[in-house]
Design a protein around this motif. Structure first.
Motif, short mmCIF file in Angstrom:
data_model
loop_
_atom_site.label_atom_id
_atom_site.label_comp_id
_atom_site.label_asym_id
_atom_site.label_seq_id
_atom_site.Cartn_x
_atom_site.Cartn_y
_atom_site.Cartn_z
N ALA A 13 82.75 -11.14 82.94
CA ALA A 13 83.85 -10.85 81.95
C ALA A 13 83.62 -10.27 81.09
N CYS A 14 82.56 -10.33 80.43
CA CYS A 14 82.35 -9.68 78.90
C CYS A 14 82.41 -8.03 79.04
N SER A 15 83.35 -7.16 78.71
CA SER A 15 82.83 -6.11 78.72
C SER A 15 81.84 -5.53 77.22
N ALA A 16 81.52 -6.64 76.14
CA ALA A 16 80.73 -5.40 75.17
C ALA A 16 79.42 -4.95 75.65
N ALA A 17 79.32 -4.04 74.56
CA ALA A 17 78.71 -2.77 74.47
C ALA A 17 77.20 -2.95 74.17
N PRO A 18 76.28 -2.78 74.65
CA PRO A 18 75.57 -3.01 73.56
C PRO A 18 75.01 -3.34 72.37
N LEU A 19 74.38 -4.08 71.93
CA LEU A 19 74.81 -4.70 70.42
C LEU A 19 73.93 -3.34 69.53
N ALA A 20 73.27 -2.72 70.57
CA ALA A 20 72.79 -1.15 69.49
C ALA A 20 73.35 -0.58 69.33
N ARG A 21 74.61 -0.16 70.20
CA ARG A 21 75.58 0.98 70.19
C ARG A 21 76.80 0.44 69.81
N GLN A 22 77.24 -0.55 69.16
CA GLN A 22 78.34 -0.93 68.16
C GLN A 22 78.55 -2.42 67.90
N PRO A 23 78.90 -2.80 65.85
CA PRO A 23 79.40 -4.32 65.95
C PRO A 23 80.02 -5.42 67.58
N LEU A 24 79.05 -6.31 67.53
CA LEU A 24 79.96 -7.40 68.59
C LEU A 24 80.94 -7.43 68.28
N LEU B 45 74.06 -13.30 66.48
CA LEU B 45 74.39 -11.58 67.56
C LEU B 45 74.99 -10.45 66.89
N ARG B 46 76.06 -11.32 66.46
CA ARG B 46 76.79 -10.14 64.93
C ARG B 46 75.98 -9.87 64.21
N LEU B 47 75.13 -10.47 63.66
CA LEU B 47 73.98 -9.68 62.92
C LEU B 47 73.48 -9.16 63.24
N LEU B 48 72.62 -9.76 64.45
CA LEU B 48 71.63 -8.65 64.67
C LEU B 48 72.20 -7.21 65.86
N SER B 49 73.52 -6.98 65.97
CA SER B 49 74.17 -6.28 66.59
C SER B 49 74.41 -5.02 64.99
#
Lengths: 123, 123
Positions: A13-24, B45-49
């Protein structure tokens, strides 16, 4: 009643983008951290891999117990953690509980960690 | 001396196949579980992102503190955990420590979770 119908699948259900694309966002981070916590145990990783690498990505508790020097209740506990994280679904058939991998959930986590070409080029 | 030279990068060194291809060995599972443990925290996770999504996938502690309602020592602790897991490297420049993502480490974890087409077709 099949237990699989009661399973919550938070990772999918999590719609997060790749963590290198934008801050979570804090919400996505909490959801993903909970899934990674389920993976943060060597026995659970081996159980998951043992099931994922079988025909149909499915196995009975009795199938996966071999090779683990821990009790069946402990194995069942670890499988429950994986199920609650949405990485496995379970179904009771006669006296055994069968577990099946949720490929979309693993794919979701894989995608979040993906380093895309061109990632991190904007501040 | 640059701290980055002292960093151990266990995840990159792990040669485990995707977990849906073949059962993980106990050694690989321990190594991967340790990396997933570093990811099993929403703040980390937020720091890494936050770092991964910046130009050059690099940031100073002072850059990433914004938006976190926790003390800088706590942020530094979380960054240290990510560094020890091999997901970040750090380097001191003047009075600040800079952290940079290790893309190969994230890619390694992403690859391990990948569901390949044709996976799980053999017992």
């Amino acid at each position: 009643m099949s237990k699989s119908k009661l399973t919550i699948t938070p990772v999918q259900a999590c719609s997060a983008a790749p963590l290198a694309r934008q801050p979570l966002s804090p919400g996505d981070a909490a959801q993903l951290a909970s899934a990674f916590k389920a993976l943060a145990d060597p026995v659970r990783l081996r159980l998951l891999s043992s099931i994922a690498s079988r025909t149909g990505q499915e196995a009975c508790v009795c199938d996966v117990s071999d090779g683990f020097d821990i009790s069946q209740p402990t194995i069942s506990h670890h499988l429950k953690v994986l199920r609650e994280a949405g990485l496995l679904i379970s179904e009771r058939r006669a006296s055994w509980v069968y577990y099946r991998v949720v490929p979309e959930a693993l794919q979701r986590l894989s995608d979040v960690l993906l380093i895309e070409s061109g990632a991190g080029v904007s501040a």
